[in-house]
Write a protein that holds these residues in place. Structure first.
Motif, PDB file in Angstrom:
ATOM      1  N   ASP A  72       0.824  -1.214   0.000  1.00 27.21           N
ATOM      2  CA  ASP A  72       0.000   0.000   0.000  1.00 27.21           C
ATOM      3  C   ASP A  72       0.862   1.269   0.000  1.00 27.21           C
ATOM      4  N   VAL A  73       1.076   1.844  -1.187  1.00 24.43           N
ATOM      5  CA  VAL A  73       1.906   3.037  -1.300  1.00 24.43           C
ATOM      6  C   VAL A  73       1.269   4.215  -0.563  1.00 24.43           C
ATOM      7  N   ALA A  74      -0.056   4.340  -0.681  1.00 27.77           N
ATOM      8  CA  ALA A  74      -0.747   5.443  -0.013  1.00 27.77           C
ATOM      9  C   ALA A  74      -0.576   5.364   1.501  1.00 27.77           C
ATOM     10  N   MET A  75      -0.651   4.155   2.065  1.00 27.42           N
ATOM     11  CA  MET A  75      -0.461   3.999   3.507  1.00 27.42           C
ATOM     12  C   MET A  75       0.985   4.290   3.898  1.00 27.42           C
ATOM     13  N   ALA A  76       1.911   3.839   3.087  1.00 29.47           N
ATOM     14  CA  ALA A  76       3.325   4.124   3.370  1.00 29.47           C
ATOM     15  C   ALA A  76       3.568   5.631   3.401  1.00 29.47           C
ATOM     16  N   LYS A  77       2.943   6.333   2.472  1.00 28.21           N
ATOM     17  CA  LYS A  77       3.091   7.795   2.435  1.00 28.21           C
ATOM     18  C   LYS A  77       2.423   8.430   3.646  1.00 28.21           C
ATOM     19  N   ARG A  78       1.235   7.953   3.995  1.00 27.58           N
ATOM     20  CA  ARG A  78       0.500   8.496   5.145  1.00 27.58           C
ATOM     21  C   ARG A  78       1.294   8.343   6.434  1.00 27.58           C
ATOM     22  N   LEU A  79       1.924   7.192   6.592  1.00 24.28           N
ATOM     23  CA  LEU A  79       2.672   6.906   7.817  1.00 24.28           C
ATOM     24  C   LEU A  79       4.085   7.487   7.806  1.00 24.28           C
ATOM     25  N   LYS A  80       4.496   7.991   6.635  1.00 20.48           N
ATOM     26  CA  LYS A  80       5.897   8.389   6.467  1.00 20.48           C
ATOM     27  C   LYS A  80       6.805   7.201   6.808  1.00 20.48           C
ATOM     28  N   ASP A  92       3.912   0.026  -9.907  1.00 22.30           N
ATOM     29  CA  ASP A  92       5.242   0.160 -10.499  1.00 22.30           C
ATOM     30  C   ASP A  92       6.186   0.832  -9.497  1.00 22.30           C
ATOM     31  N   PRO A  93       7.406   0.307  -9.336  1.00 26.45           N
ATOM     32  CA  PRO A  93       8.358   0.959  -8.425  1.00 26.45           C
ATOM     33  C   PRO A  93       8.613   2.417  -8.770  1.00 26.45           C
ATOM     34  N   ARG A  94       8.544   2.758 -10.055  1.00 25.81           N
ATOM     35  CA  ARG A  94       8.789   4.154 -10.452  1.00 25.81           C
ATOM     36  C   ARG A  94       7.690   5.072  -9.931  1.00 25.81           C
ATOM     37  N   GLU A  95       6.452   4.579  -9.969  1.00 25.11           N
ATOM     38  CA  GLU A  95       5.344   5.380  -9.441  1.00 25.11           C
ATOM     39  C   GLU A  95       5.436   5.503  -7.924  1.00 25.11           C
ATOM     40  N   ALA A  96       5.828   4.400  -7.279  1.00 26.28           N
ATOM     41  CA  ALA A  96       6.011   4.435  -5.821  1.00 26.28           C
ATOM     42  C   ALA A  96       7.111   5.426  -5.454  1.00 26.28           C
ATOM     43  N   ARG A  97       8.177   5.447  -6.233  1.00 31.81           N
ATOM     44  CA  ARG A  97       9.272   6.378  -5.970  1.00 31.81           C
ATOM     45  C   ARG A  97       8.792   7.823  -6.091  1.00 31.81           C
ATOM     46  N   ALA A  98       7.982   8.074  -7.107  1.00 29.85           N
ATOM     47  CA  ALA A  98       7.456   9.430  -7.290  1.00 29.85           C
ATOM     48  C   ALA A  98       6.603   9.857  -6.108  1.00 29.85           C
TER      49      ALA A  98
END
Length: 209
Positions: A72-80, A92-98
């Motif tokens: 869950d990229v959104a959760m990873a971002k939310r939690l920092k 895609d890892p590139r989208e996650a990186r962005a």
């Protein structure tokens, strides 16, 4: 997470991280070196998952252990969080990186596929995960990997590789010898008859130089 001189332990959470699990995690991280902890919890609403994650993230931070969110990229971002682990259907890892920035640790499940691993590396993954190497009590394995895959990857790539799937102290040595940079372990730690601290201590003895 980066390549080290020796193999390291990468803990993956059990499905239930409520109740007294934070104490179990604290004891586990206090028993020996752990490189990372992955929060892998399914079927929770995002607010509930974030609430469950907070104390675990604080425990990891206090122990200097990378806190990784599964899928869950959104959760990873939310939690920092320190990073995210992506399955083949999780983006895609590139989208996650962005989304997460240059410092995030991004891992990708590559099953038993050299092609998927090379693709993940080309797309900026910080590590690739191969498996399952053994039968697992926590997740049904649709793919079976062999130690030779770790040997091949380690010989040609600088990107670290993670071995996953049914790994215990007893069956880990061939994976370490083949070049695994990390052993991803869940059931063998959280279901250990003497408790997770005893399990981490046993792995620490196995993995020390």
């Amino acid at each position: 997470m980066s390549k080290a001189a020796h193999c390291q332990l990468y803990l993956i959470s059990p499905p239930d991280v409520g109740g007294d699990f934070p104490q179990a995690l604290k004891e586990a991280l206090g028993a020996g070196p752990v490189a990372a902890f992955q929060l892998r919890v399914k079927d929770k609403e995002s607010h509930e998952l974030a609430a469950l994650a907070q104390p675990l993230q604080e425990i990891c931070r206090a122990s200097d252990v990378a806190f990784i969110v599964n899928d869950d990229v959104a959760m990873a971002k939310r939690l920092k969080a320190d990073g995210v682990h992506l399955g083949q259907l999780d983006g895609d890892p590139r989208e996650a990186r962005a989304q997460l920035g240059p410092e995030a640790q991004i891992g990708v499940t590559c099953h038993n596929s050299r092609h998927l691993a090379m693709e993940a590396g080309e797309n900026g993954a910080d590590y690739v995960a191969f498996g399952a190497f053994y039968d697992s009590s926590t997740k049904r394995a649709l793919h079976r990997a062999e130690p030779e895959l770790l040997r091949w990857w380690s010989a040609i790539m600088e990107i670290p590789c993670v071995a996953i799937g049914g790994i215990a102290v007893e069956n880990a040595p061939p994976l370490i010898a083949a070049g695994a940079d990390f052993l991803a372990v869940s059931g063998a730690v959280w279901q250990h008859p003497d408790g997770p601290a005893a399990a981490v201590k046993a792995f620490s003895e196995l993995l020390k130089d």
